[in-house]
Design an enzyme around this catalytic site. Structure first.
Site, PDB file in Angstrom:
ATOM      1  CB  THR A  13      29.807  -6.669   1.644  1.00 46.93           C
ATOM      2  OG1 THR A  13      30.901  -7.094   0.824  1.00 46.93           O
ATOM      3  CG2 THR A  13      28.528  -6.727   0.832  1.00 46.93           C
ATOM      4  N   GLY A  16      29.648  -1.152   4.698  1.00 46.39           N
ATOM      5  CA  GLY A  16      29.575  -0.072   3.721  1.00 46.39           C
ATOM      6  C   GLY A  16      28.141   0.234   3.313  1.00 46.39           C
ATOM      7  CB  ALA A  33      14.207   6.954  14.473  1.00 47.90           C
ATOM      8  NE  ARG A  45      40.046  -6.658  10.029  1.00 48.65           N
ATOM      9  CZ  ARG A  45      39.725  -7.939   9.959  1.00 48.65           C
ATOM     10  NH1 ARG A  45      39.729  -8.552   8.777  1.00 48.65           N
ATOM     11  NH2 ARG A  45      39.396  -8.615  11.036  1.00 48.65           N
ATOM     12  CD  GLU A 127      14.677  -9.132  10.967  1.00 51.23           C
ATOM     13  OE1 GLU A 127      14.731 -10.190  10.300  1.00 51.23           O
ATOM     14  OE2 GLU A 127      13.824  -8.921  11.830  1.00 51.23           O
ATOM     15  N   GLY A 132      19.336 -11.935   5.352  1.00 52.08           N
ATOM     16  CA  GLY A 132      19.643 -10.617   4.807  1.00 52.08           C
ATOM     17  C   GLY A 132      18.557  -9.587   5.039  1.00 52.08           C
ATOM     18  CB  ILE A 134      13.856 -11.765   4.314  1.00 61.55           C
ATOM     19  CG1 ILE A 134      14.281 -11.973   2.853  1.00 61.55           C
ATOM     20  CG2 ILE A 134      12.430 -12.251   4.523  1.00 61.55           C
ATOM     21  CD1 ILE A 134      14.385 -13.430   2.448  1.00 61.55           C
ATOM     22  CE  LYS A 203      22.472 -17.024   6.796  1.00 69.15           C
ATOM     23  NZ  LYS A 203      22.511 -16.985   5.313  1.00 69.15           N
TER      24      LYS A 203
END
Length: 438
Positions: A13, A16, A33, A45, A127, A132, A134, A203
Site C-alpha cells: 500500500t 506502491g 529538491a 514479494r 515523517e 500518515g 499529516i 506513535k
C-alpha cells in the site's frame, strides 16, 4: 545536479503509493529538491498492478537493495520489527540514508538506529511513521522548535476512531462496527494493534521523544484499548456533554512525563472531539505559540506516500550537509547522554478525572456505600446519574469524579467491586479537559 537514487523495499500500500507519487510528480519534486529523485531499484514479494515497473530494476531480496552501491537512499515500508531492523542497520552500515514509514521500528529500535546513523553520518527520516500524511513530526521538530511543549494529545489511529465514531452516530455495538471496519479494509483481520492501542502507543512514543527531548521508551507507555467500551458508555458520555475518543496523551508535569493511550472522555466543544471517521488529529500545546492542531489523513496509500516523499526531498536537500549541522533525529542534540532526563511516570501516579459505570442491586444504601468508598480514597463526585432498574433488578449508575490519582481510583474500584450488591466489573474511562485556551 547529480540525481538522488532511491531503493524502495516493499511495494504494498505505502510502497506502491510512494512509487507512483515519485514517478507521477517527478518534475515537481526535482524542482523542489534542486535535483532529480529517481527510483533505482525496487524489492518486492509480488507485483503491484497499480505500479508500472518498466525499466526499473527489481529483486525479491530487500538486502540486495541495502547493499546496492547505486542506491543512495533506502525506503523501508515493510512494517514489523525484526527484518526491518536488520535491513535498516545494514543500509546504514553501507552508508545509505534511510526513509521509513515504520512506527513500530522507530518506537522500539529507534535509539539503536539513530546511534548507528549518527556514527555513519547518514540521515534517518520517519515523517510517515506518525499520522500518515499529516506533517506533525516536522512541525513538532522544527516549526515548534522555539517552544517548551506542555502536552501532546492525539487521535493517532484511524481504525479506533472509525469504530467510536460509528458507535456514537449509529448506536451500534463495538463488535458490529469492528466487523464493518475489517470488511472495508480499515482494520486488519487481527485488529489487536489498532483496537488495543499498541499502534497508537508506538506513535505517541515517537511524538513524546521529539516533544521533550528524551530517549524513545515504548516499554513505559501505558496502553489500554477500546474493546470494553459499550454503546451505553458512548450514549452516557454524550448525555453528560462528552465524546469518547481513543487518545494518545503525553504531558509534562513537575514529577515527570505522562505517556498513555486509553479511551478518554473529552468535552464536545473541543476540536479533537469533532474529528470523525478514519481521520487523525494531534493537538500540541506550546508555551509560546499556544494550542495548535494538525488534522488530515492518518493512513492510506498516497497520503502516507506524501510524507515519505517529503522525507526524500529533505534528504536530497541535506545530503551534502555535514551531519553535525542537520536537524537532530529527535529534535534535540545529545538525547540519552543526560541522566537528568525527566522520568516516564507510572500510570498509578497519573492525575485525571474519571467516568465510572457500575451495575448495582436496587436496594437502599448501595449508592451511599459507593460514595463512602470514594470519599475514603479522597475522591469527590462531580455528577451522578442513576437509571431505572433493568429486568434483573440491577440499576446502572453513572458517576463523574473530580481529578484524583490513578492509585486512589484503583483502590476505590477494588473495594466497590468487592461489594455484594455490585454486579460485574466497574467500567472506568478517564476524563480530560484538554483546555485549548490554557
Amino acid at each position: 545536479m547529480k540525481p538522488v537514487r532511491v531503493g524502495i523495499c516493499g511495494l504494498g500500500t505505502v510502497g506502491g503509493g510512494t512509487f507512483n507519487v515519485l514517478t507521477r510528480n517527478a518534475d515537481e519534486i526535482a524542482r523542489r529538491a534542486g535535483r532529480p529523485i529517481v527510483i533505482e531499484q525496487v524489492a518486492l514479494r509480488s507485483t503491484n498492478p497499480e505500479c508500472d515497473l518498466t525499466g526499473i530494476k527489481t529483486t525479491n531480496d530487500v538486502f540486495e537493495v541495502a547493499r546496492n552501491p547505486d542506491v543512495d537512499v533506502l525506503v523501508e515500508v515493510l512494517g514489523g520489527y525484526d527484518v526491518p531492523r536488520e535491513l535498516v542497520l545494514t543500509a546504514i552500515a553501507n552508508g545509505k540514508h534511510v526513509v521509513t514509514a515504520n512506527k513500530a521500528l522507530i518506537a522500539v529500535h529507534g535509539n539503536e538506529i539513530f546511534q548507528a546513523a549518527h556514527e555513519q553520518g547518514v540521515i534517518v527520516a520517519f515523517e510517515a511513521a506518525v499520522a500518515g500524511g499529516i506533517p506533525v513530526i516536522k512541525s513538532l521538530r522544527e516549526g515548534l522548535g522555539a517552544n517548551r511543549i506542555e502536552w501532546v494529545a492525539g487521535i493517532i489511529n484511524g481504525t479506533g476512531n472509525y469504530i467510536l465514531t460509528h458507535m456514537r452516530s449509529e448506536g451500534r455495538a463495538f463488535e458490529d462496527v469492528l466487523a464493518e471496519a475489517q470488511a472495508l479494509g480499515y482494520a486488519e483481520a487481527d485488529p489487536t494493534f489498532d483496537v488495543e492501542g499498541i499502534d497508537a502507543a508506538h506513535k505517541l512514543t515517537i511524538l513524546a521523544s521529539i516533544a521533550y527531548g528524551v530517549p524513545l521508551q515504548f516499554e513505559k507507555a501505558y496502553t489500554e484499548g477500546i474493546s470494553r467500551v459499550t454503546f451505553d458508555d458512548v450514549q452516557q458520555a454524550d448525555n453528560l456533554g462528552y465524546v469518547i475518543k481513543h487518545l494518545g496523551i503525553s504531558k509534562r508535569t513537575e514529577q515527570g512525563l505522562e505517556l498513555r493511550v486509553h479511551p478518554t472522555l473529552i468535552p464536545k466543544e473541543r476540536l479533537l472531539a469533532n474529528v470523525n471517521g478514519v481521520k487523525n488529529a494531534i493537538a500540541i500545546m506550546g508555551d509560546a505559540v499556544g494550542p495548535t492542531l494538525y488534522y488530515g489523513a492518518g493512513a492510506g496509500s498516497e497520503p502516507t506516500a506524501s510524507a515519505v516523499v517529503a522525507d526524500l526531498l529533505d534528504v536530497a536537500r541535506d545530503i551534502a550537509t555535514d551531519h553535525h549541522y542537520r536537524v537532530p533525529y529527535l529534535a534535540f542534540s545529545g538525547i540519552g547522554e543526560d541522566e537528568g532526563n525527566p522520568p516516564i511516570l507510572p500510570m498509578e501516579d497519573i492525575v485525571t478525572a474519571y467516568y465510572l459505570r457500575l451495575l448495582a442491586v436496587d436496594r437502599p444504601g448501595v449508592l451511599a456505600r459507593v460514595a463512602t468508598i470514594l470519599s475514603e480514597q479522597g475522591i469527590s463526585i462531580e455528577a451522578l446519574v442513576q437509571k431505572e432498574a433493568t429486568e434483573g433488578e440491577l440499576v446502572p449508575i453513572i458517576l463523574l469524579t473530580h481529578s484524583c490519582r490513578e492509585k486512589q481510583m484503583n483502590e476505590a474500584i477494588r473495594h466497590i467491586e468487592s461489594m455484594a450488591d455490585i454486579a460485574g466489573p466497574v467500567t472506568r474511562i478517564r476524563v480530560e479537559s484538554l483546555d485549548e485556551q490554557e
